[in-house]
Design a protein around this motif. Structure first.
Motif, PDB file in Angstrom:
ATOM      1  N   SER A  52       0.835  -1.216   0.000  1.00  0.00           N
ATOM      2  CA  SER A  52       0.000   0.000   0.000  1.00  0.00           C
ATOM      3  C   SER A  52       0.861   1.255   0.000  1.00  0.00           C
ATOM      4  CB  SER A  52      -0.921   0.008   1.223  1.00  0.00           C
ATOM      5  OG  SER A  52      -1.754  -1.125   1.202  1.00  0.00           O
TER       6      SER A  52
ATOM      7  N   ASP B  69      -5.525  -1.624  -4.996  1.00  0.00           N
ATOM      8  CA  ASP B  69      -4.933  -2.203  -3.784  1.00  0.00           C
ATOM      9  C   ASP B  69      -5.918  -3.197  -3.166  1.00  0.00           C
ATOM     10  OD1 ASP B  69      -3.158  -2.680  -1.767  1.00  0.00           O
ATOM     11  OD2 ASP B  69      -3.324  -0.713  -0.807  1.00  0.00           O
ATOM     12  N   GLU B  70      -5.569  -4.455  -3.194  1.00  0.00           N
ATOM     13  CA  GLU B  70      -6.399  -5.529  -2.635  1.00  0.00           C
ATOM     14  C   GLU B  70      -7.854  -5.442  -3.096  1.00  0.00           C
ATOM     15  OE1 GLU B  70      -5.211  -7.687   0.086  1.00  0.00           O
ATOM     16  OE2 GLU B  70      -3.334  -6.692   0.611  1.00  0.00           O
TER      17      GLU B  70
END
Ligand code: ATP
Ligand code: MG
Lengths: 254, 300
Positions: B42, B153-154
């Motif tokens: 991140s 992100d994810e």
């Protein structure tokens, strides 16, 4: 820049807190105007709380209480910035607009305009109420132009307080800390200075705001004149805004 | 358009979140950005998008820093946080706020919501959204300006299996159009069927950057032993037989040992000679996840 300002206006109008604060401010204004008008000349047995409305100071206090809700406008500005941190929307805001100085500037503009809107709504309700309460009893007549100047002062002060709020929010970032800190400052620290050391207090933001609303301190000590008072409040707003822009540019958003 | 990380380093006080990280993400492919929790994924993506200022180094999109891109929403769509929405605003208004600032119209919002299948919830407050719905809204936000580069992100966090399958197809479709797609995850198996390339980091450092095929080629045959005496047997295996030692031994749990670089016959002989009680002995190909774990230091 137009888009950014539009975005900030949409944020304000799609937040329920805006309406809650607006309604609270109107209640607060109505309450203060009524209290000052009714307490003037009222004797609870231990002496008069305030001189009657036939005394100039008492009448002026009723009109200057039209600006009582400036604290709520300050909170409105604080929330305008801190909610971006609280709800983590700052990430998206800065992704769309990586130049954070522009984002803050757009917030100053939109909240300043909304500060004026707060003032207009408060005056629409508060001014007729104040006129009615004063005129329904024997009273000292102050010139209409003075009443108009109070209304203008309230309007400018609200705009500047909203901007000041945004700047404080950007500096402190934590919503609760910023609101509590600002309330303690306004209601305790500044209030104490104005009561005990008015010559220092009049140079503080609330003192400057009071001068624009042509308030009179209880002991009769005079604030600055409205115009220099306004310039002083403007200077505070600009100083905070510049510092807030600087610190916001440097902070990591993670 | 490619993404390039050049010696990116970010320290938070004493925490070395990202260390001297360099890699390139190619267009037309889906790249998985992998690493365990806290490995710096991140932080790297936030450096790429100008949210976090690197301590040193830089990350560029098509040769430009994020802050230097005139209209970033039209060039790179970033979905970094499913929870970054105002709960009191509707999905539509959350995106409109972005669209206004990006100079995009309401029709861009409608079309993004459509693409992620969220039109049905456009007027629902985000407060009432599930995590999966917020993920979709975050993706819609990234798609607003129809950008050629996507950074997520994810994105699979909180999605149900159907949602994951949908996301996989969607990302592969985007890449097939020539877009650059970078998705992070802390589990390789989650993106294994989606990605063409992998970039693996651990403790903020690059461990491996290659194609998925190259990573698969690293999986090895090993011998899996099931025994109640795993700890004792592990010691015996380490001392080897006739000078033959395994190249790696992993104690999977109290009962299972994985042995690399030693024939199954030798493992069996060591067991018999030492009267080890065996419940299972078989040859097995290492999971890709195990390769990932051993690369990132997840196992002993
Ligand atoms: N703002 C911050 N201040 C201090 N430390 C931070 C900050 N942001 C991240 N870190 C630290 O940097 C390291 C990397 O964190 P990061 O969030 O980038 O990891 P990640 O790979 O995304 O992990 P996850 O899979 O859990 O999302 C962690 O040790 C984290 O604690
Ligand atoms: Mg992360």
């Amino acid at each position: 820049m137009i888009g950014l300002i539009k975005s900030e206006f949409r944020k304000i109008s799609t937040t329920r807190m805006t309406l809650i604060l607006l309604i609270s401010s109107v209640f607060l204004t109505a309450l203060y105007v009524t209290l000052y008008a009714l307490l003037a000349g009222y004797d609870n047995g231990t002496g008069q709380t305030l001189p009657p409305l036939t005394v100039e100071m008492s009448v002026r206090m009723v009109y200057s209480s039209l600006g009582s809700a400036y604290i709520i406008v300050l909170v409105f500005g604080i929330i305008g910035f801190t909610q971006e941190i609280r709800h983590r929307t700052a990430t998206l805001t800065y992704l769309v607009s990586p130049h954070r100085g522009q984002v803050i500037f757009a917030k100053f503009v939109s909240h300043g305009v909304w500060g004026i809107a707060f003032a207009v709504v408060n005056l629409i309700v508060g001014l007729p109420l104040a006129l009615w309460l004063v005129n329904s009893r024997p009273h000292f007549d102050i010139p209409t132009s003075d009443i108009i100047n109070v209304a203008l002062g309230v309007t400018v002060a609200f705009a500047l307080y909203a901007i000041l709020g945004v700047a404080i929010g950007a500096l402190v970032r934590n919503q609760i800390a910023a609101i509590v800190g600002a309330l303690v400052w306004v209601m305790i620290i500044e209030a104490v200075f104005i009561a005990i050391l008015p010559n220092v207090g009049k140079w503080m933001p609330a003192g400057a705001a009071s001068s624009m609303m042509q308030a009179r301190a209880l002991d009769g000590a005079k604030y600055l004149d409205p115009f220099p008072g306004g310039l002083l409040l403007l200077s505070y707003a600009i100083a905070f805004a510049v510092i807030a822009t600087f610190t916001t540019n440097r902070r990591d958003v993670s | 358009m490619s993404i390039e990380f050049r010696r990116l380093t970010k320290h938070f006080g004493g925490t070395h979140a990202v260390n001297d990280l360099s890699f390139t993400v190619a267009p037309g492919r889906v790249t998985g950005f992998l690493g365990p929790n806290g490995s710096g994924k991140s932080t790297s993506l936030r450096c790429l998008t100008g949210l976090v200022t690197p301590t040193s180094g830089e990350a560029l999109i098509d040769g430009q820093r994020y802050v230097d891109i005139p209209q970033p929403s039209r060039k790179i769509g970033a979905g970094l946080e499913a929870t970054g929405f105002h709960p009191g605003r509707t999905g539509f208004n959350n995106l409109m706020v972005m669209a206004d600032a990006a100079g995009l119209s309401a029709s861009a919002v409608e079309s993004s919501l459509e693409q992620v299948g969220m039109t049905f919830a456009r007027d629902t407050k985000v407060d009432a959204y599930s995590l999966g719905m917020k993920q979709r809204l975050a993706l819609a936000g990234a798609l607003l300006g129809d950008p050629p580069v996507l950074v997520l992100d994810e994105p699979a966090n909180g999605l149900d299996p159907e949602g994951i399958a949908w996301l996989r197809n969607f990302l592969q479709y985007k890449a097939s159009l020539g877009n650059t797609v970078l998705v992070s995850s802390h589990v390789l198996s989650e993106v294994q069927q989606t990605v063409d390339d992998v970039v693996i980091i651990a403790k903020g450092r690059l461990v491996k950057a290659c194609s998925l095929d190259e990573l698969v080629a690293e999986t090895q045959m090993h011998v899996e032993v099931v025994t109640p005496e795993a700890a004792r047997f592990e010691t015996l295996l380490r001392s080897g037989l006739d000078g033959h030692h395994p190249s790696a031994i992993r104690l999977k749990n109290q009962h299972i040992i994985e042995v690399e670089g030693m024939p199954i016959s030798t493992v069996g002989r060591i067991a018999v000679q030492n009267s080890i009680e065996l419940h299972g002995l078989r040859e097995h190909r290492t999971d890709l996840e195990d390769v990932f774990l051993s690369l990132t230091g997840g196992t002993a």
